[in-house]
Design an enzyme around this catalytic site. Structure first.
Site, PDB file in Angstrom:
ATOM      1  N   GLN A  49      55.752  17.033 -11.228  1.00 53.07           N
ATOM      2  CA  GLN A  49      56.968  17.949 -12.099  1.00 53.07           C
ATOM      3  C   GLN A  49      56.212  18.440 -13.342  1.00 53.07           C
ATOM      4  O   GLN A  49      56.738  18.458 -14.111  1.00 53.07           O
ATOM      5  CB  GLN A  49      57.869  16.226 -12.098  1.00 53.07           C
ATOM      6  CG  GLN A  49      58.250  16.218 -11.116  1.00 53.07           C
ATOM      7  CD  GLN A  49      58.913  14.567 -11.518  1.00 53.07           C
ATOM      8  OE1 GLN A  49      59.510  14.712 -11.682  1.00 53.07           O
ATOM      9  NE2 GLN A  49      58.117  13.396 -11.325  1.00 53.07           N
ATOM     10  N   ASN A  50      54.953  17.976 -13.607  1.00 55.71           N
ATOM     11  CA  ASN A  50      54.219  18.726 -14.627  1.00 55.71           C
ATOM     12  C   ASN A  50      54.017  20.039 -15.294  1.00 55.71           C
ATOM     13  O   ASN A  50      54.102  20.825 -13.660  1.00 55.71           O
ATOM     14  CB  ASN A  50      52.748  17.899 -15.571  1.00 55.71           C
ATOM     15  CG  ASN A  50      53.424  16.240 -15.376  1.00 55.71           C
ATOM     16  OD1 ASN A  50      54.364  15.819 -15.781  1.00 55.71           O
ATOM     17  ND2 ASN A  50      52.201  15.482 -15.169  1.00 55.71           N
ATOM     18  N   HIS A  96      58.287  22.258 -11.276  1.00 58.00           N
ATOM     19  CA  HIS A  96      58.806  22.722 -12.327  1.00 58.00           C
ATOM     20  C   HIS A  96      58.180  23.912 -13.031  1.00 58.00           C
ATOM     21  O   HIS A  96      58.388  24.138 -14.343  1.00 58.00           O
ATOM     22  CB  HIS A  96      59.029  21.230 -13.353  1.00 58.00           C
ATOM     23  CG  HIS A  96      59.823  20.243 -12.889  1.00 58.00           C
ATOM     24  ND1 HIS A  96      60.160  19.334 -13.682  1.00 58.00           N
ATOM     25  CD2 HIS A  96      61.512  20.346 -12.207  1.00 58.00           C
ATOM     26  CE1 HIS A  96      60.860  18.586 -12.717  1.00 58.00           C
ATOM     27  NE2 HIS A  96      62.060  19.324 -11.714  1.00 58.00           N
ATOM     28  N   CYS A 152      60.276  40.053 -24.749  1.00 57.22           N
ATOM     29  CA  CYS A 152      59.913  40.932 -23.925  1.00 57.22           C
ATOM     30  C   CYS A 152      60.207  42.451 -24.917  1.00 57.22           C
ATOM     31  O   CYS A 152      60.324  43.010 -25.907  1.00 57.22           O
ATOM     32  CB  CYS A 152      60.605  40.725 -22.755  1.00 57.22           C
ATOM     33  SG  CYS A 152      60.302  42.275 -21.546  1.00 57.22           S
ATOM     34  N   CYS A 207      61.380  44.901 -23.899  1.00 60.28           N
ATOM     35  CA  CYS A 207      62.767  45.470 -23.512  1.00 60.28           C
ATOM     36  C   CYS A 207      63.664  44.562 -24.799  1.00 60.28           C
ATOM     37  O   CYS A 207      64.576  45.147 -24.697  1.00 60.28           O
ATOM     38  CB  CYS A 207      63.553  45.214 -22.192  1.00 60.28           C
ATOM     39  SG  CYS A 207      63.421  43.522 -22.403  1.00 60.28           S
ATOM     40  N   GLY A 241      53.553   7.745 -12.442  1.00 60.71           N
ATOM     41  CA  GLY A 241      53.861   8.665 -13.912  1.00 60.71           C
ATOM     42  C   GLY A 241      54.884   9.144 -13.465  1.00 60.71           C
ATOM     43  O   GLY A 241      55.128  10.087 -14.609  1.00 60.71           O
ATOM     44  N   ALA A 259      48.004   4.646 -15.267  1.00 65.13           N
ATOM     45  CA  ALA A 259      47.059   6.298 -13.596  1.00 65.13           C
ATOM     46  C   ALA A 259      45.442   5.828 -14.018  1.00 65.13           C
ATOM     47  O   ALA A 259      45.010   5.837 -12.439  1.00 65.13           O
ATOM     48  CB  ALA A 259      47.713   7.447 -14.111  1.00 65.13           C
TER      49      ALA A 259
HETATM   50  P1  OAD Z   1      59.474   9.944 -17.326  1.00 67.51           P
HETATM   51  O1  OAD Z   1      59.438  10.493 -18.867  1.00 67.51           O
HETATM   52  O2  OAD Z   1      60.800  10.251 -16.634  1.00 67.51           O
HETATM   53  O3  OAD Z   1      58.930   9.387 -16.802  1.00 67.51           O
HETATM   54  C1  OAD Z   1      57.125   8.631 -17.216  1.00 67.51           C
HETATM   55  C2  OAD Z   1      57.056   8.033 -16.191  1.00 67.51           C
HETATM   56  O4  OAD Z   1      55.542   7.326 -16.732  1.00 67.51           O
HETATM   57  C3  OAD Z   1      57.613   6.238 -16.496  1.00 67.51           C
HETATM   58  O5  OAD Z   1      58.173   5.502 -15.742  1.00 67.51           O
HETATM   59  C4  OAD Z   1      56.771   5.471 -17.362  1.00 67.51           C
HETATM   60  O6  OAD Z   1      56.365   4.459 -16.856  1.00 67.51           O
HETATM   61  C5  OAD Z   1      55.161   6.222 -17.002  1.00 67.51           C
HETATM   62  N1  OAD Z   1      54.206   5.717 -17.625  1.00 67.51           N
HETATM   63  C6  OAD Z   1      53.613   6.112 -18.949  1.00 67.51           C
HETATM   64  N2  OAD Z   1      52.951   6.435 -19.168  1.00 67.51           N
HETATM   65  C7  OAD Z   1      51.875   5.915 -18.283  1.00 67.51           C
HETATM   66  C8  OAD Z   1      50.546   5.860 -17.896  1.00 67.51           C
HETATM   67  N3  OAD Z   1      49.561   5.867 -18.592  1.00 67.51           N
HETATM   68  N4  OAD Z   1      49.836   5.731 -16.074  1.00 67.51           N
HETATM   69  C9  OAD Z   1      51.152   5.944 -15.714  1.00 67.51           C
HETATM   70  N5  OAD Z   1      52.292   5.837 -15.897  1.00 67.51           N
HETATM   71  C10 OAD Z   1      52.937   5.586 -16.905  1.00 67.51           C
HETATM   72  O7  OAD Z   1      59.154  11.550 -16.535  1.00 67.51           O
HETATM   73  P2  OAD Z   1      58.897  12.263 -15.469  1.00 67.51           P
HETATM   74  O8  OAD Z   1      59.768  11.351 -14.826  1.00 67.51           O
HETATM   75  O9  OAD Z   1      57.969  13.095 -15.294  1.00 67.51           O
HETATM   76  O10 OAD Z   1      62.100  17.875 -15.978  1.00 67.51           O
HETATM   77  O11 OAD Z   1      60.328  13.208 -15.916  1.00 67.51           O
HETATM   78  C11 OAD Z   1      61.301  14.069 -14.888  1.00 67.51           C
HETATM   79  C12 OAD Z   1      61.452  15.026 -15.662  1.00 67.51           C
HETATM   80  O12 OAD Z   1      62.405  15.130 -16.477  1.00 67.51           O
HETATM   81  C13 OAD Z   1      60.476  16.283 -15.933  1.00 67.51           C
HETATM   82  O13 OAD Z   1      60.186  17.286 -15.245  1.00 67.51           O
HETATM   83  C14 OAD Z   1      61.660  17.049 -17.331  1.00 67.51           C
HETATM   84  C15 OAD Z   1      62.201  15.546 -17.754  1.00 67.51           C
HETATM   85  O14 OAD Z   1      63.148  15.821 -18.059  1.00 67.51           O
HETATM   86  C16 OAD Z   1      62.740  19.152 -16.821  1.00 67.51           C
HETATM   87  O15 OAD Z   1      62.583  19.746 -17.921  1.00 67.51           O
HETATM   88  C17 OAD Z   1      62.978  20.066 -15.343  1.00 67.51           C
END
Ligand code: OAD
Length: 257
Positions: free
Chosen positions: A105-106, A123, A152, A154, A191, A236
Protein backbone atom coordinates in the site's frame (compact mmCIF):
# COMPACT_ATOMS: atom_id res chain seq x y z
CA UNK A 1 -4.22 -22.64 13.06
CA UNK A 2 -2.55 -20.91 15.99
CA UNK A 3 0.86 -20.89 17.54
CA UNK A 4 -0.47 -23.15 20.32
CA UNK A 5 2.45 -22.72 22.62
CA UNK A 6 5.00 -23.29 19.88
CA UNK A 7 7.43 -20.48 19.52
CA UNK A 8 5.66 -18.16 17.00
CA UNK A 9 8.79 -17.43 14.91
CA UNK A 10 9.35 -21.15 14.56
CA UNK A 11 5.73 -21.69 13.60
CA UNK A 12 5.82 -18.89 10.99
CA UNK A 13 9.09 -20.23 9.56
CA UNK A 14 7.64 -23.73 9.39
CA UNK A 15 4.62 -22.42 7.45
CA UNK A 16 6.82 -20.39 5.09
CA UNK A 17 9.23 -23.24 4.44
CA UNK A 18 6.46 -25.80 4.07
CA UNK A 19 4.21 -23.89 1.71
CA UNK A 20 6.85 -21.78 -0.02
CA UNK A 21 4.44 -19.77 -2.18
CA UNK A 22 4.13 -16.87 0.25
CA UNK A 23 3.04 -13.34 -0.57
CA UNK A 24 3.61 -10.27 1.61
CA UNK A 25 1.10 -7.44 2.04
CA UNK A 26 2.80 -4.36 3.46
CA UNK A 27 1.65 -1.05 4.89
CA UNK A 28 3.16 2.13 6.27
CA UNK A 29 4.55 0.35 9.36
CA UNK A 30 7.29 -1.34 7.33
CA UNK A 31 8.69 2.07 6.34
CA UNK A 32 8.54 3.65 9.81
CA UNK A 33 12.08 2.44 10.50
CA UNK A 34 13.16 4.28 7.33
CA UNK A 35 11.92 7.54 8.89
CA UNK A 36 8.61 7.73 7.02
CA UNK A 37 5.69 8.38 9.37
CA UNK A 38 2.69 6.04 9.24
CA UNK A 39 -0.83 7.43 8.80
CA UNK A 40 -2.73 6.51 11.95
CA UNK A 41 -1.75 6.91 15.58
CA UNK A 42 -0.48 9.93 17.48
CA UNK A 43 2.66 10.32 15.35
CA UNK A 44 0.91 9.58 12.06
CA UNK A 45 0.27 11.88 9.08
CA UNK A 46 -3.47 11.91 9.76
CA UNK A 47 -2.89 13.35 13.25
CA UNK A 48 -1.41 16.40 11.51
CA UNK A 49 -3.52 16.49 8.35
CA UNK A 50 -7.21 15.58 8.27
CA UNK A 51 -7.43 13.03 5.42
CA UNK A 52 -10.88 14.36 4.42
CA UNK A 53 -9.26 17.78 3.83
CA UNK A 54 -5.93 16.61 2.44
CA UNK A 55 -6.24 13.18 0.90
CA UNK A 56 -9.37 13.02 -1.22
CA UNK A 57 -9.56 13.56 -4.95
CA UNK A 58 -12.25 16.16 -4.33
CA UNK A 59 -10.04 18.17 -1.94
CA UNK A 60 -7.12 17.96 -4.38
CA UNK A 61 -9.23 19.34 -7.25
CA UNK A 62 -10.77 22.05 -5.01
CA UNK A 63 -7.58 23.20 -3.26
CA UNK A 64 -4.50 21.82 -5.04
CA UNK A 65 -2.08 24.23 -3.37
CA UNK A 66 -3.22 23.24 0.11
CA UNK A 67 -3.07 19.52 -0.65
CA UNK A 68 0.32 19.93 -2.33
CA UNK A 69 1.66 21.28 1.00
CA UNK A 70 1.02 17.87 2.53
CA UNK A 71 2.12 15.98 -0.60
CA UNK A 72 5.36 17.99 -0.72
CA UNK A 73 6.18 16.83 2.78
CA UNK A 74 5.63 13.22 1.70
CA UNK A 75 7.68 13.62 -1.49
CA UNK A 76 10.59 15.16 0.48
CA UNK A 77 10.56 12.57 3.27
CA UNK A 78 10.25 9.64 0.86
CA UNK A 79 12.91 11.12 -1.43
CA UNK A 80 15.51 10.93 1.34
CA UNK A 81 14.43 7.57 2.75
CA UNK A 82 16.39 4.39 2.18
CA UNK A 83 15.23 0.79 2.63
CA UNK A 84 15.54 -0.63 6.14
CA UNK A 85 16.26 -4.18 7.26
CA UNK A 86 12.61 -5.21 6.82
CA UNK A 87 12.49 -4.17 3.14
CA UNK A 88 15.84 -5.89 2.59
CA UNK A 89 14.62 -8.96 4.48
CA UNK A 90 11.64 -9.34 2.15
CA UNK A 91 13.98 -9.09 -0.85
CA UNK A 92 16.13 -11.81 0.74
CA UNK A 93 13.06 -14.00 1.25
CA UNK A 94 12.22 -13.55 -2.44
CA UNK A 95 15.78 -14.54 -3.42
CA UNK A 96 15.45 -17.59 -1.14
CA UNK A 97 12.33 -18.67 -3.05
CA UNK A 98 10.12 -18.22 0.01
CA UNK A 99 8.19 -15.04 -0.87
CA UNK A 100 7.04 -14.75 -4.47
CA UNK A 101 5.49 -11.24 -4.46
CA UNK A 102 4.98 -8.13 -2.36
CA UNK A 103 1.70 -6.25 -2.50
CA UNK A 104 2.31 -2.84 -0.99
CA UNK A 105 0.00 0.00 0.00
CA UNK A 106 3.09 2.21 0.29
CA UNK A 107 4.00 4.78 -2.33
CA UNK A 108 7.67 5.18 -1.35
CA UNK A 109 9.31 2.71 -3.76
CA UNK A 110 11.44 1.22 -0.95
CA UNK A 111 10.67 -2.43 -1.75
CA UNK A 112 12.10 -2.02 -5.25
CA UNK A 113 15.06 -0.07 -3.85
CA UNK A 114 15.73 -2.98 -1.49
CA UNK A 115 15.80 -5.46 -4.39
CA UNK A 116 12.31 -6.98 -4.39
CA UNK A 117 11.51 -7.81 -7.99
CA UNK A 118 7.80 -8.57 -7.98
CA UNK A 119 6.13 -5.59 -6.30
CA UNK A 120 2.47 -4.75 -6.82
CA UNK A 121 1.88 -1.09 -5.98
CA UNK A 122 -1.71 -1.03 -4.83
CA UNK A 123 -1.86 2.71 -4.14
CA UNK A 124 0.55 3.92 -6.87
CA UNK A 125 3.93 5.60 -6.44
CA UNK A 126 5.09 9.12 -5.57
CA UNK A 127 7.82 8.89 -8.21
CA UNK A 128 5.45 9.87 -10.96
CA UNK A 129 3.15 12.82 -11.61
CA UNK A 130 0.11 12.73 -13.86
CA UNK A 131 -1.77 15.61 -15.46
CA UNK A 132 -5.38 15.93 -14.30
CA UNK A 133 -6.32 17.19 -17.78
CA UNK A 134 -4.37 15.33 -20.49
CA UNK A 135 -3.01 12.39 -18.38
CA UNK A 136 0.57 13.05 -19.49
CA UNK A 137 3.03 11.56 -17.01
CA UNK A 138 6.33 12.94 -15.72
CA UNK A 139 8.99 11.69 -13.30
CA UNK A 140 8.38 13.68 -10.09
CA UNK A 141 12.00 14.84 -9.94
CA UNK A 142 11.59 16.55 -13.36
CA UNK A 143 8.62 18.72 -12.40
CA UNK A 144 8.41 19.09 -8.62
CA UNK A 145 10.09 21.74 -6.51
CA UNK A 146 9.24 22.25 -2.83
CA UNK A 147 6.53 24.85 -2.30
CA UNK A 148 5.25 24.80 -5.89
CA UNK A 149 2.20 23.23 -7.48
CA UNK A 150 3.72 21.34 -10.41
CA UNK A 151 2.15 21.94 -13.81
CA UNK A 152 1.89 20.03 -17.07
CA UNK A 153 2.94 21.43 -20.47
CA UNK A 154 -0.78 21.98 -21.12
CA UNK A 155 -0.91 24.31 -18.10
CA UNK A 156 -2.99 22.06 -15.85
CA UNK A 157 -2.08 20.77 -12.41
CA UNK A 158 -0.02 17.62 -11.93
CA UNK A 159 -1.09 15.11 -9.30
CA UNK A 160 1.15 12.41 -7.87
CA UNK A 161 0.24 9.08 -9.40
CA UNK A 162 -1.02 7.82 -6.04
CA UNK A 163 -4.51 6.77 -5.05
CA UNK A 164 -6.36 9.46 -3.12
CA UNK A 165 -9.59 8.67 -1.28
CA UNK A 166 -12.36 8.65 -3.86
CA UNK A 167 -10.13 7.24 -6.60
CA UNK A 168 -10.19 3.63 -7.81
CA UNK A 169 -7.28 1.25 -7.31
CA UNK A 170 -5.28 0.89 -10.58
CA UNK A 171 -7.10 -2.06 -12.20
CA UNK A 172 -4.01 -4.13 -13.01
CA UNK A 173 -2.65 -3.82 -9.47
CA UNK A 174 -6.03 -4.82 -8.06
CA UNK A 175 -6.33 -7.83 -10.39
CA UNK A 176 -2.80 -8.98 -9.64
CA UNK A 177 -3.16 -8.49 -5.89
CA UNK A 178 -6.38 -10.47 -5.74
CA UNK A 179 -4.89 -13.25 -7.87
CA UNK A 180 -1.88 -13.43 -5.54
CA UNK A 181 -4.21 -13.53 -2.53
CA UNK A 182 -6.33 -16.29 -4.03
CA UNK A 183 -3.38 -18.51 -4.90
CA UNK A 184 -0.77 -18.00 -2.18
CA UNK A 185 -0.10 -20.54 0.56
CA UNK A 186 0.79 -17.95 3.19
CA UNK A 187 -0.03 -14.25 3.29
CA UNK A 188 2.34 -12.30 5.54
CA UNK A 189 0.67 -9.01 6.51
CA UNK A 190 3.25 -6.49 7.71
CA UNK A 191 2.79 -3.04 9.23
CA UNK A 192 -0.76 -2.23 8.23
CA UNK A 193 -3.71 -1.28 10.41
CA UNK A 194 -5.94 -2.91 7.75
CA UNK A 195 -8.48 -0.12 7.97
CA UNK A 196 -8.54 1.03 4.36
CA UNK A 197 -10.73 -0.68 1.79
CA UNK A 198 -10.24 -2.47 -0.56
CA UNK A 199 -6.66 -3.29 0.58
CA UNK A 200 -8.04 -4.63 3.86
CA UNK A 201 -9.99 -7.28 1.90
CA UNK A 202 -6.77 -8.94 0.68
CA UNK A 203 -6.13 -10.92 3.91
CA UNK A 204 -9.73 -12.13 3.95
CA UNK A 205 -9.54 -13.22 0.28
CA UNK A 206 -6.33 -15.15 1.04
CA UNK A 207 -7.81 -16.78 4.10
CA UNK A 208 -11.04 -17.79 2.34
CA UNK A 209 -8.91 -19.31 -0.43
CA UNK A 210 -7.07 -21.52 2.06
CA UNK A 211 -3.93 -19.53 2.86
CA UNK A 212 -2.49 -19.14 6.34
CA UNK A 213 -2.39 -15.47 7.36
CA UNK A 214 0.60 -14.37 9.42
CA UNK A 215 0.56 -10.85 10.84
CA UNK A 216 3.68 -8.88 11.82
CA UNK A 217 2.80 -5.80 13.85
CA UNK A 218 3.74 -4.39 17.27
CA UNK A 219 0.06 -3.48 17.80
CA UNK A 220 -3.27 -5.23 17.61
CA UNK A 221 -5.28 -4.65 14.40
CA UNK A 222 -8.69 -5.62 13.07
CA UNK A 223 -7.04 -8.78 11.68
CA UNK A 224 -5.52 -9.90 14.99
CA UNK A 225 -7.19 -12.89 16.55
CA UNK A 226 -9.62 -13.50 13.70
CA UNK A 227 -8.33 -13.30 10.11
CA UNK A 228 -4.71 -13.68 11.25
CA UNK A 229 -3.79 -17.24 12.19
CA UNK A 230 -0.58 -16.11 13.81
CA UNK A 231 0.45 -12.70 15.15
CA UNK A 232 4.17 -11.98 15.48
CA UNK A 233 4.43 -9.00 17.81
CA UNK A 234 7.32 -6.66 17.11
CA UNK A 235 8.86 -4.37 14.56
CA UNK A 236 9.00 -5.57 10.98
CA UNK A 237 12.81 -5.53 10.82
CA UNK A 238 13.26 -7.51 14.01
CA UNK A 239 10.63 -10.15 13.22
CA UNK A 240 11.63 -10.62 9.57
CA UNK A 241 15.28 -10.86 10.62
CA UNK A 242 14.44 -13.61 13.09
CA UNK A 243 12.40 -15.52 10.50
CA UNK A 244 15.31 -15.42 8.03
CA UNK A 245 17.73 -16.62 10.71
CA UNK A 246 15.40 -19.47 11.59
CA UNK A 247 14.91 -20.46 7.93
CA UNK A 248 18.65 -20.46 7.35
CA UNK A 249 19.24 -22.61 10.45
CA UNK A 250 16.69 -25.15 9.26
CA UNK A 251 17.99 -27.21 6.37
CA UNK A 252 14.68 -27.28 4.53
CA UNK A 253 15.14 -23.94 2.75
CA UNK A 254 18.18 -23.37 0.60
CA UNK A 255 18.99 -19.78 -0.35
CA UNK A 256 18.50 -19.28 -4.07
CA UNK A 257 16.18 -22.28 -4.35
P1 OAD B 1 -1.48 2.87 9.17
O1 OAD B 1 -0.79 4.11 9.62
O2 OAD B 1 -2.95 2.87 9.22
O3 OAD B 1 -0.97 1.63 10.01
C1 OAD B 1 0.40 1.40 10.23
C2 OAD B 1 0.53 0.11 11.02
O4 OAD B 1 1.93 -0.17 11.15
C3 OAD B 1 -0.04 0.13 12.43
O5 OAD B 1 -0.86 -1.02 12.63
C4 OAD B 1 1.19 0.08 13.33
O6 OAD B 1 0.96 -0.64 14.55
C5 OAD B 1 2.18 -0.65 12.45
N1 OAD B 1 3.60 -0.37 12.73
C6 OAD B 1 4.18 0.75 13.23
N2 OAD B 1 5.50 0.61 13.32
C7 OAD B 1 5.80 -0.62 12.85
C8 OAD B 1 7.01 -1.35 12.67
N3 OAD B 1 8.21 -0.83 12.99
N4 OAD B 1 6.93 -2.60 12.16
C9 OAD B 1 5.74 -3.14 11.86
N5 OAD B 1 4.56 -2.50 11.99
C10 OAD B 1 4.60 -1.26 12.48
O7 OAD B 1 -0.92 2.57 7.69
P2 OAD B 1 -1.55 1.64 6.56
O8 OAD B 1 -2.31 0.51 7.14
O9 OAD B 1 -0.48 1.34 5.59
O10 OAD B 1 -3.87 5.22 1.80
O11 OAD B 1 -2.56 2.65 5.89
C11 OAD B 1 -3.28 2.23 4.77
C12 OAD B 1 -3.59 3.39 3.88
O12 OAD B 1 -4.17 4.44 4.66
C13 OAD B 1 -2.40 4.04 3.24
O13 OAD B 1 -1.92 3.35 2.10
C14 OAD B 1 -2.94 5.38 2.89
C15 OAD B 1 -3.64 5.70 4.18
O14 OAD B 1 -4.70 6.58 4.11
C16 OAD B 1 -4.15 6.20 0.98
O15 OAD B 1 -3.64 7.29 1.09
C17 OAD B 1 -5.14 5.83 -0.09
Amino acid sequence: MRADGREPIREASRLLAGRRNAVALTGAGISVESGIPSFRGSQGMWAKYDPMEYATLHSFMQSPRKVWNMLSEMVSVCGFAVPNAAHKGLATLEAMGVVRAVITQNVDGLHQAAGSRRVIEYHGNLDELVCVNCWKRFPTRDRWTPGDVPRCDCGEILKPNVVLFGEPIPWLAQEQAEEEARTCGVLVVIGTSAQVSPACDIPRIAKESGAAVVEINPEETSLSGNVADLHLWGSASEVIGRIIERLKEADDVTPGH
